[in-house]
Motif scaffolding. Structure first.
Motif, PDB file in Angstrom:
ATOM      1  N   VAL A 239       0.458  -1.275   0.054  1.00 33.34           N
ATOM      2  CA  VAL A 239      -0.079   0.182   0.310  1.00 33.34           C
ATOM      3  C   VAL A 239       0.755   1.227  -0.080  1.00 33.34           C
ATOM      4  O   VAL A 239       1.955   0.681   0.184  1.00 33.34           O
ATOM      5  CB  VAL A 239      -0.957   0.123   1.228  1.00 33.34           C
ATOM      6  N   PHE A 240       0.506   1.958  -0.384  1.00 32.06           N
ATOM      7  CA  PHE A 240       1.136   3.722  -0.256  1.00 32.06           C
ATOM      8  C   PHE A 240      -0.056   5.010  -0.527  1.00 32.06           C
ATOM      9  O   PHE A 240      -1.375   4.103  -0.685  1.00 32.06           O
ATOM     10  CB  PHE A 240       1.783   3.436  -2.113  1.00 32.06           C
ATOM     11  N   ALA A 241       0.580   6.059   0.251  1.00 35.27           N
ATOM     12  CA  ALA A 241       0.026   6.939   0.070  1.00 35.27           C
ATOM     13  C   ALA A 241       0.883   8.099   0.088  1.00 35.27           C
ATOM     14  O   ALA A 241       2.277   8.203   0.226  1.00 35.27           O
ATOM     15  CB  ALA A 241      -0.667   7.274   1.032  1.00 35.27           C
ATOM     16  N   GLY A 242       0.506   9.544  -0.705  1.00 37.70           N
ATOM     17  CA  GLY A 242       1.343  10.546  -1.100  1.00 37.70           C
ATOM     18  C   GLY A 242       0.512  11.998  -0.545  1.00 37.70           C
ATOM     19  O   GLY A 242      -0.419  12.020  -1.407  1.00 37.70           O
ATOM     20  N   THR A 243       1.463  12.504  -0.459  1.00 41.16           N
ATOM     21  CA  THR A 243       0.308  14.175  -0.808  1.00 41.16           C
ATOM     22  C   THR A 243       1.132  15.083  -2.747  1.00 41.16           C
ATOM     23  O   THR A 243       0.307  15.540  -2.769  1.00 41.16           O
ATOM     24  CB  THR A 243       1.417  15.304   0.524  1.00 41.16           C
ATOM     25  N   ASN A 244       1.709  13.994  -3.240  1.00 38.10           N
ATOM     26  CA  ASN A 244       2.612  15.120  -4.033  1.00 38.10           C
ATOM     27  C   ASN A 244       3.190  13.617  -4.984  1.00 38.10           C
ATOM     28  O   ASN A 244       4.468  13.167  -5.178  1.00 38.10           O
ATOM     29  CB  ASN A 244       3.892  15.575  -3.506  1.00 38.10           C
ATOM     30  N   ALA A 245       2.066  12.754  -6.135  1.00 40.88           N
ATOM     31  CA  ALA A 245       3.100  12.270  -6.755  1.00 40.88           C
ATOM     32  C   ALA A 245       1.571  12.016  -8.466  1.00 40.88           C
ATOM     33  O   ALA A 245       0.887  12.989  -8.433  1.00 40.88           O
ATOM     34  CB  ALA A 245       2.323  10.979  -6.365  1.00 40.88           C
ATOM     35  N   GLU A 246       2.732  11.733  -8.927  1.00 36.02           N
ATOM     36  CA  GLU A 246       2.326  11.619 -10.054  1.00 36.02           C
ATOM     37  C   GLU A 246       1.528   9.797 -10.574  1.00 36.02           C
ATOM     38  O   GLU A 246       2.284   8.856 -10.119  1.00 36.02           O
ATOM     39  CB  GLU A 246       3.029  11.344 -11.936  1.00 36.02           C
TER      40      GLU A 246
END
Length: 355
Positions: A64-71
């Motif tokens: 799983v992953f989470a981000g605030t700034n990603a493409e």
């Protein structure tokens, strides 16, 4: 460049200059300003965080992953061997399938904030899913000339994307993509051509024009849009150090409040070579069609009169384990789909430091 009525605030110059088929792979989609707020994005001698994501493996098969700034391209496994902003193709067009370039129309300080997972039930099959919002940090939607991406995690600009990755045999990789995106203004959000801005062209009516003091460009831009994108990419390593990649995508765009729709298409083919002249060095030749307005329906129009084509080559030279240099050049014939446009030639010399 877009000029608004004197009674209206001006959009940043780079909002139009930043959308075009000549963009480099490592160039922010709309450099110079934050499209979430239309405010300048830093300046001279400033430092900003471009991308930030956190990846958590829950098992050998599930991440799983989470981000605030990603493409979206930061998340899914790359299919083409030259899909790298720092080591591969030098143009934004060449490295990735257009169907996964749906980033919400944002740039350095306004990429998607979202979460998702990667599931690999076997060595032959993988599935990735991500949901992202380009307007999550915005609490109030104040309209086109203030917060053009809308507001909130679920009420503003957003995208959901999936990739099915297949490896039927050891020498073939296949990626099948689907993405659905919503934008509060009439953009595609791919950064692949000038058609990203006011993507579905139509003639605004009197009421639409009146809202923007007769400015037809702003009236056309101020319409919500949905985009359904499908694409597929395959890479075949037909020799120990040589591979062939084929990629194609269709983007089906529809305005929500106007009877107008447009279908965009893109494809590419590339040859990639490893260990050229020295172990670790790579090179590629890529040819294809940049994102192009294939057909229109309803009151939509198609101003383009020619099919654009893209030809690119690069050579990645590894100086050592930490430094590589990539000279490259690409040509765009009938750029943006207009036969009157001169052939665009873009050259780059990219130096990458890896630690």
């Amino acid at each position: 460049m877009m000029t608004a009525s004197p009674a209206l605030p001006l959009l940043p110059n780079s909002s139009f200059l930043g959308a075009g088929s000549t963009k480099l792979s490592f160039e922010p989609q709309f450099p110079g300003f934050n499209p979430q707020t239309l405010q300048p994005d830093g300046g001279a001698n400033s430092v900003s965080l471009y991308k930030l994501a956190y990846v958590l493996p829950l098992s050998q098969k599930f991440v799983v992953f989470a981000g605030t700034n990603a493409e979206i391209t930061d998340v899914f496994p790359a299919i083409t061997p030259y899909a790298s902003d720092s080591q591969g193709a030098i143009s934004r067009f060449a490295g990735y399938n257009a169907a996964v370039r749906i980033t919400g129309g944002t740039s350095g300080t306004g990429l998607l904030a979202g979460a998702g997972f990667l599931w690999n039930p076997s060595k032959q099959v993988g599935l990735g899913v991500i949901y992202g919002s380009g307007s999550a940090p915005i609490s109030e939607d104040r309209g086109l000339l203030n917060t053009p991406l809308g507001a909130g995690v679920f009420n503003g600009t957003q995208a959901i994307a999936a990739q099915l990755t297949l490896k039927p045999i050891s020498t073939i990789d296949i990626g099948i993509n689907y993405a659905h995106s919503y934008h509060t203004i009439n953009i595609l959000g791919t950064g692949l051509g000038s058609a990203d801005i006011a993507s579905i062209r139509f003639t605004p009516n009197a009421a639409q024009l009146a809202r923007f003091g007769g400015d037809a460009t702003l009236a056309t831009l101020d319409e919500p849009i949905t985009v359904n994108s499908v694409g597929a990419t395959v890479t075949w390593r037909f020799a120990p150090k040589t591979s062939l990649s084929l990629s194609g995508a269709l983007l089906f765009a529809n305005l929500l409040n106007v009877d107008a729709s447009t279908t965009f298409g893109s494809w590419s083919a590339g040859l990639h070579f490893r260990d050229i002249f020295h172990e670790g060095n790579t090179a590629a030749v890529i040819f294809g069609q940049p994102l192009y307005r294939e057909s229109v329906a309803g009151v939509a129009s198609r101003p383009e009169d020619a099919t654009p084509y893209h030809l690119e080559t690069f050579y990645n030279y590894r100086v050592n384990d930490n430094i590589s240099i990539t000279p490259g050049v690409y040509f765009i014939f009938s750029p943006e789909g207009f036969s009157a446009n001169d052939t665009a030639i873009v050259g780059a010399l990219r130096t990458t430091f890896a630690f």
